[in-house]
Design an enzyme around this catalytic site. Structure first.
Site, mmCIF file in Angstrom:
data_model
loop_
_atom_site.group_PDB
_atom_site.id
_atom_site.type_symbol
_atom_site.label_atom_id
_atom_site.label_comp_id
_atom_site.label_asym_id
_atom_site.label_seq_id
_atom_site.Cartn_x
_atom_site.Cartn_y
_atom_site.Cartn_z
ATOM 1 N N SER A 1 -1.050 19.770 62.179
ATOM 2 C CA SER A 1 -2.247 20.051 61.695
ATOM 3 C C SER A 1 -2.493 21.151 60.774
ATOM 4 O O SER A 1 -0.987 21.466 59.999
ATOM 5 C CB SER A 1 -3.234 20.822 63.028
ATOM 6 O OG SER A 1 -3.705 21.709 63.035
ATOM 7 N N TYR B 1 -1.709 24.988 71.544
ATOM 8 C CA TYR B 1 -2.461 24.320 70.271
ATOM 9 C C TYR B 1 -1.665 24.769 69.238
ATOM 10 O O TYR B 1 -0.543 23.881 68.299
ATOM 11 C CB TYR B 1 -3.436 23.898 69.845
ATOM 12 C CG TYR B 1 -4.140 22.489 69.071
ATOM 13 C CD1 TYR B 1 -3.998 21.577 69.979
ATOM 14 C CD2 TYR B 1 -4.282 22.963 67.609
ATOM 15 C CE1 TYR B 1 -4.207 20.310 68.676
ATOM 16 C CE2 TYR B 1 -4.480 22.043 66.396
ATOM 17 C CZ TYR B 1 -4.377 20.794 67.208
ATOM 18 O OH TYR B 1 -4.460 19.207 66.679
#
Length: 317
Positions: free
Chosen positions: A164, A176
């Site tokens: 990401s 995350y």
């Protein structure tokens, strides 16, 4: 001087354009295994590669997801149930893949399965909250990869790991961003190790896309649950206004997230099918125009941007 420089830059991009458009031969004989195909990027990629004629082996977390995917694809595509957090499930899926690819090996492994919530200030969370995400997004990626490396090496194939933009630039607390930074590090070391065997490793870095992982209701609910379980001291320090401002900001930003998931899956397909794939693929306008440039900025500038842009705790400075 400037003319020569412009010519050199133009020749560089022309050469890169030519190299990147060379496609691997005999793609219809190659097997690709994708994790997290119930929805989102994995589901779209499985259908996309199936249309290209590749032999897709798609893993889903639920039988419902697997059945829906099979209904939308050809008979070439096969599905298996896989929970990347469970060693026995990974072992069973590995054996299932071995039986299908045989001596040809596994051309492509796409580690796509992932979760995002809870996304909150780290102080609100426990170790288990972090482990829940790390088990899927990082440790699951590592264990699946290690289990299938012998098959990928046999085919001199590809490993494609979905990271990401927050794998380069941490935007919020929770597990995350940490997990995606870990995926970046694991992929970099793996790429250098496997280059001796003709195996290529690519990293996909999506920006903000509208998928089940980024579901606004799910993110808001996990935020509220973390707030409800926070200690009285934390609630006093941050204040109800901070919580309300964060949830409001997610509702404002969510409609702006891109629905064009093909921008991501096209990068994945290129990493699997091009003779000369890139090391990293940044997908989405925000990744290329905002987050990626910020990852190269001095830390004090990035910190200043975030200091003035995000909600502040009630008793902060």
């Amino acid at each position: 001087m400037w003319l020569y420089l412009a010519v050199l830059v133009g020749l560089y991009y022309l050469l890169r354009w030519y190299r990147e458009r060379q496609v691997v031969s005999n793609l219809r004989d190659k097997y690709v295994f994708i994790t997290g195909c119930d929805s989102g990027f994995g589901n779209q990629l499985a259908r996309q590669l199936d249309l290209q004629g590749l032999r897709v082996l798609a893993s889903c977390l639920t039988e419902k997801g697997a059945e829906q995917l099979r209904d939308r694809t050809s008979d070439r595509l096969q599905t298996v149930i896989l929970d990347v957090t469970k060693t026995e499930s990974i072992a069973a899926a590995t054996q299932w893949i071995k039986e299908r690819v045989g001596d040809r090996g596994l051309w492509g492994l796409v580690n796509n399965a992932g979760i995002a919530a809870p996304i909150t200030p780290s102080e609100w969370l426990t170790k288990q909250d972090f482990m829940k995400i790390l088990d899927v997004n990082l440790l699951g990626v590592i264990e699946v990869t290690l289990s299938l490396l012998p098959l990928v090496r046999k085919a001199r194939g590809r490993v494609v790991n979905v990271s990401s933009v927050v794998g380069r630039l941490s935007l919020f607390g929770g597990g995350y961003c940490i997990s995606k930074h870990g995926v970046e590090a694991f992929s970099d070391s793996l790429r250098r190790e496997l280059s001796h065997f003709g195996v290529k490793v690519a990293i996909i870095e999506p920006g903000s896309f509208k998928t089940s992982l980024s579901n606004n209701n799910r993110i808001s609910q996990s935020f509220r649950e973390a707030w409800d379980h926070a200690s009285p001291e934390v609630k006093e320090i941050y204040g109800e206004k901070f919580s309300a401002s964060f949830i409001k900001s997610t509702k404002i930003l969510a409609p702006k997230w891109s629905q064009a998931v093909s921008l991501v899956t096209d990068c994945m397909e290129h990493a699997l099918t091009a003779c000369h794939p890139r090391t990293r693929y940044s997908a989405g306008w925000d990744a290329k125009l905002f987050y990626l440039p910020m990852s190269y900025m001095p830390s004090f500038l990035v910190d200043a941007i975030f200091y003035w842009s995000f909600p502040r705790p009630a008793k902060g400075l």
